[in-house]
Design a protein around this motif. Structure first.
Motif, PDB file in Angstrom:
ATOM      1  N   PHE A  63     -19.125  -4.633  -6.623  1.00  0.00           N
ATOM      2  CA  PHE A  63     -19.780  -4.790  -7.919  1.00  0.00           C
ATOM      3  C   PHE A  63     -21.142  -4.116  -7.984  1.00  0.00           C
ATOM      4  CE2 PHE A  63     -21.258  -8.560  -5.612  1.00  0.00           C
ATOM      5  CZ  PHE A  63     -22.569  -8.744  -6.030  1.00  0.00           C
ATOM      6  N   GLU A  64     -21.548  -3.860  -9.217  1.00  0.00           N
ATOM      7  CA  GLU A  64     -22.844  -3.265  -9.542  1.00  0.00           C
ATOM      8  C   GLU A  64     -23.690  -4.333 -10.235  1.00  0.00           C
ATOM      9  OE1 GLU A  64     -25.788  -0.225 -10.135  1.00  0.00           O
ATOM     10  OE2 GLU A  64     -24.109  -0.449  -8.757  1.00  0.00           O
ATOM     11  N   ALA A  65     -25.002  -4.273 -10.043  1.00  0.00           N
ATOM     12  CA  ALA A  65     -25.920  -5.220 -10.688  1.00  0.00           C
ATOM     13  C   ALA A  65     -26.958  -4.446 -11.485  1.00  0.00           C
ATOM     14  CB  ALA A  65     -26.607  -6.092  -9.633  1.00  0.00           C
ATOM     15  N   LYS A  66     -27.131  -4.831 -12.747  1.00  0.00           N
ATOM     16  CA  LYS A  66     -28.081  -4.158 -13.634  1.00  0.00           C
ATOM     17  C   LYS A  66     -28.823  -5.196 -14.470  1.00  0.00           C
ATOM     18  CE  LYS A  66     -26.582   0.204 -12.952  1.00  0.00           C
ATOM     19  NZ  LYS A  66     -27.414   1.249 -12.320  1.00  0.00           N
ATOM     20  N   GLU A  67     -30.072  -4.869 -14.820  1.00  0.00           N
ATOM     21  CA  GLU A  67     -30.798  -5.741 -15.748  1.00  0.00           C
ATOM     22  C   GLU A  67     -31.516  -4.910 -16.800  1.00  0.00           C
ATOM     23  OE1 GLU A  67     -33.835  -8.161 -13.827  1.00  0.00           O
ATOM     24  OE2 GLU A  67     -33.808  -6.845 -12.092  1.00  0.00           O
ATOM     25  N   THR A  68     -31.794  -5.546 -17.934  1.00  0.00           N
ATOM     26  CA  THR A  68     -32.439  -4.860 -19.044  1.00  0.00           C
ATOM     27  C   THR A  68     -33.466  -5.772 -19.695  1.00  0.00           C
ATOM     28  OG1 THR A  68     -32.051  -3.703 -21.138  1.00  0.00           O
ATOM     29  CG2 THR A  68     -30.676  -5.615 -20.714  1.00  0.00           C
ATOM     30  N   LYS A  69     -34.475  -5.144 -20.312  1.00  0.00           N
ATOM     31  CA  LYS A  69     -35.470  -5.902 -21.083  1.00  0.00           C
ATOM     32  C   LYS A  69     -34.996  -6.133 -22.516  1.00  0.00           C
ATOM     33  CE  LYS A  69     -39.433  -4.056 -18.556  1.00  0.00           C
ATOM     34  NZ  LYS A  69     -40.641  -3.206 -18.674  1.00  0.00           N
ATOM     35  N   ASN A  70     -33.955  -5.392 -22.939  1.00  0.00           N
ATOM     36  CA  ASN A  70     -33.411  -5.597 -24.283  1.00  0.00           C
ATOM     37  C   ASN A  70     -32.917  -7.026 -24.428  1.00  0.00           C
ATOM     38  OD1 ASN A  70     -33.876  -2.890 -24.461  1.00  0.00           O
ATOM     39  ND2 ASN A  70     -31.788  -2.297 -24.994  1.00  0.00           N
ATOM     40  N   SER A  71     -33.008  -7.542 -25.626  1.00  0.00           N
ATOM     41  CA  SER A  71     -32.571  -8.923 -25.836  1.00  0.00           C
ATOM     42  C   SER A  71     -31.273  -9.031 -26.634  1.00  0.00           C
ATOM     43  CB  SER A  71     -33.661  -9.721 -26.558  1.00  0.00           C
ATOM     44  OG  SER A  71     -33.973  -9.120 -27.808  1.00  0.00           O
ATOM     45  N   THR A  72     -30.854  -7.936 -27.292  1.00  0.00           N
ATOM     46  CA  THR A  72     -29.679  -8.000 -28.166  1.00  0.00           C
ATOM     47  C   THR A  72     -28.520  -7.127 -27.700  1.00  0.00           C
ATOM     48  OG1 THR A  72     -30.595  -6.256 -29.587  1.00  0.00           O
ATOM     49  CG2 THR A  72     -31.071  -8.551 -30.196  1.00  0.00           C
ATOM     50  N   SER A  73     -28.750  -6.212 -26.754  1.00  0.00           N
ATOM     51  CA  SER A  73     -27.670  -5.345 -26.279  1.00  0.00           C
ATOM     52  C   SER A  73     -27.987  -4.826 -24.881  1.00  0.00           C
ATOM     53  CB  SER A  73     -27.453  -4.167 -27.232  1.00  0.00           C
ATOM     54  OG  SER A  73     -28.601  -3.342 -27.261  1.00  0.00           O
ATOM     55  N   PHE A  74     -26.937  -4.357 -24.200  1.00  0.00           N
ATOM     56  CA  PHE A  74     -27.101  -3.800 -22.855  1.00  0.00           C
ATOM     57  C   PHE A  74     -26.779  -2.309 -22.893  1.00  0.00           C
ATOM     58  CE2 PHE A  74     -26.999  -3.177 -18.416  1.00  0.00           C
ATOM     59  CZ  PHE A  74     -27.708  -4.239 -17.874  1.00  0.00           C
ATOM     60  N   PRO A  75     -27.774  -1.437 -22.638  1.00  0.00           N
ATOM     61  CA  PRO A  75     -27.559   0.018 -22.727  1.00  0.00           C
ATOM     62  C   PRO A  75     -26.591   0.525 -21.660  1.00  0.00           C
ATOM     63  CG  PRO A  75     -29.909  -0.545 -22.696  1.00  0.00           C
ATOM     64  CD  PRO A  75     -29.159  -1.768 -22.293  1.00  0.00           C
ATOM     65  N   LEU A  76     -25.609   1.305 -22.076  1.00  0.00           N
ATOM     66  CA  LEU A  76     -24.654   1.876 -21.132  1.00  0.00           C
ATOM     67  C   LEU A  76     -25.263   3.008 -20.310  1.00  0.00           C
ATOM     68  CD1 LEU A  76     -21.499   1.804 -23.404  1.00  0.00           C
ATOM     69  CD2 LEU A  76     -21.760   0.606 -21.221  1.00  0.00           C
ATOM     70  N   GLN A  77     -26.415   3.522 -20.732  1.00  0.00           N
ATOM     71  CA  GLN A  77     -27.096   4.573 -19.968  1.00  0.00           C
ATOM     72  C   GLN A  77     -27.562   4.054 -18.607  1.00  0.00           C
ATOM     73  OE1 GLN A  77     -30.499   5.776 -22.243  1.00  0.00           O
ATOM     74  NE2 GLN A  77     -31.715   3.998 -21.665  1.00  0.00           N
ATOM     75  N   ASN A  78     -27.555   2.739 -18.417  1.00  0.00           N
ATOM     76  CA  ASN A  78     -27.905   2.164 -17.115  1.00  0.00           C
ATOM     77  C   ASN A  78     -26.856   2.495 -16.052  1.00  0.00           C
ATOM     78  OD1 ASN A  78     -30.142   1.081 -18.281  1.00  0.00           O
ATOM     79  ND2 ASN A  78     -29.515  -1.057 -18.136  1.00  0.00           N
ATOM     80  N   PHE A  79     -25.679   2.913 -16.485  1.00  0.00           N
ATOM     81  CA  PHE A  79     -24.619   3.275 -15.550  1.00  0.00           C
ATOM     82  C   PHE A  79     -24.495   4.801 -15.472  1.00  0.00           C
ATOM     83  CE2 PHE A  79     -23.582  -0.902 -17.206  1.00  0.00           C
ATOM     84  CZ  PHE A  79     -23.332  -1.609 -16.039  1.00  0.00           C
ATOM     85  N   HIS A  80     -23.893   5.277 -14.378  1.00  0.00           N
ATOM     86  CA  HIS A  80     -23.694   6.702 -14.174  1.00  0.00           C
ATOM     87  C   HIS A  80     -22.202   7.000 -14.060  1.00  0.00           C
ATOM     88  CE1 HIS A  80     -28.009   7.127 -13.479  1.00  0.00           C
ATOM     89  NE2 HIS A  80     -27.925   6.093 -12.656  1.00  0.00           N
ATOM     90  N   GLU A  81     -21.845   8.221 -14.405  1.00  0.00           N
ATOM     91  CA  GLU A  81     -20.430   8.610 -14.408  1.00  0.00           C
ATOM     92  C   GLU A  81     -19.771   8.375 -13.056  1.00  0.00           C
ATOM     93  OE1 GLU A  81     -17.003   9.639 -16.030  1.00  0.00           O
ATOM     94  OE2 GLU A  81     -18.784  10.000 -17.264  1.00  0.00           O
ATOM     95  N   HIS A  82     -20.477   8.705 -11.960  1.00  0.00           N
ATOM     96  CA  HIS A  82     -19.871   8.533 -10.636  1.00  0.00           C
ATOM     97  C   HIS A  82     -19.641   7.057 -10.301  1.00  0.00           C
ATOM     98  CE1 HIS A  82     -24.266   8.513  -9.767  1.00  0.00           C
ATOM     99  NE2 HIS A  82     -23.932   7.553  -8.933  1.00  0.00           N
TER     100      HIS A  82
END
Length: 202
Positions: free
Chosen positions: A101-120
């Motif tokens: 698994f991958e772990a990501k966090e964001t400061k956004n409160s209403t959505s999670f940006p997909l740019q946090n992930f990479h194609e590979h």
């Protein structure tokens, strides 16, 4: 220290220097846990010590380019490069099943940006699913301290939607309906294994 990706782009840490300083000084912040990574590392240590699962953070191979020696007994790395693109953050085994698994966090409160992930990373998750491994992402909204487990197959559908010209993030409403909210605890802090048991009947 300057660290670069294999393509030469400079690596930027998720927490800025000012944020790190705030985390050290603000007791409210430190009580919540400084980062998602620290909370997961603590959780995985609990699993290991209690013979529940063996899951570790993957080491990232780094090539050191420039080193300064201000003292005879000390070396300071000034510049380094990631040798290869990383896949996901964590892997291991639980009840005979491969966990990835991958772990990501964001400061956004209403959505999670997909740019946090990479194609590979997406391609790696696809391959894990093809091999019948258990693959998912753990997402944290730092402003509300909400943590979700989102299965990789669902993430892949959001990724495909983006590639086809759709929205570039996952809304909070979508996560509430397709992901699994993890209640924060003390030990373990983020008990994602409990969700795995329910999802995969382990």
């Amino acid at each position: 220290m300057n660290i670069h990706y294999p393509n030469g782009r400079k690596f930027m840490n998720q927490l800025s220097t000012s944020q790190t300083a705030k985390a050290r000084k603000d007791p409210t912040y430190s009580n919540r846990g400084m980062t998602l990574e620290e909370d997961l590392n603590e959780t995985n240590e609990f699993y290991l010590l209690n013979n529940i699962a063996v899951i570790h953070k993957k080491p990232t191979p780094v090539q050191i380019v420039e080193v300064n020696y201000p003292k005879r007994s000390a070396a300071v790395i000034k510049e380094a490069y990631f040798k290869q693109a990383s896949t996901t953050d964590y892997n291991g085994v639980y009840k005979g099943k491969y966990i990835d698994f991958e772990a990501k966090e964001t400061k956004n409160s209403t959505s999670f940006p997909l740019q946090n992930f990479h194609e590979h990373q997406i391609q790696h998750m696809e391959k894990v699913i093809q091999q019948d491994g258990i693959c998912f992402v753990i997402l944290r909204f730092s402003s509300t301290e909400e943590v979700f487990l989102l299965e990789a197959k669902q993430l892949l559908s959001y990724w495909e939607r983006m590639k086809e010209g759709g929205r570039k993030s996952i809304t909070k409403e979508e996560l509430l309906s397709t992901a699994h909210l993890i209640s924060l605890g003390f030990r373990p802090r983020i008990d994602y294994i409990k969700k795995i048991d329910c999802l995969y009947n382990l």
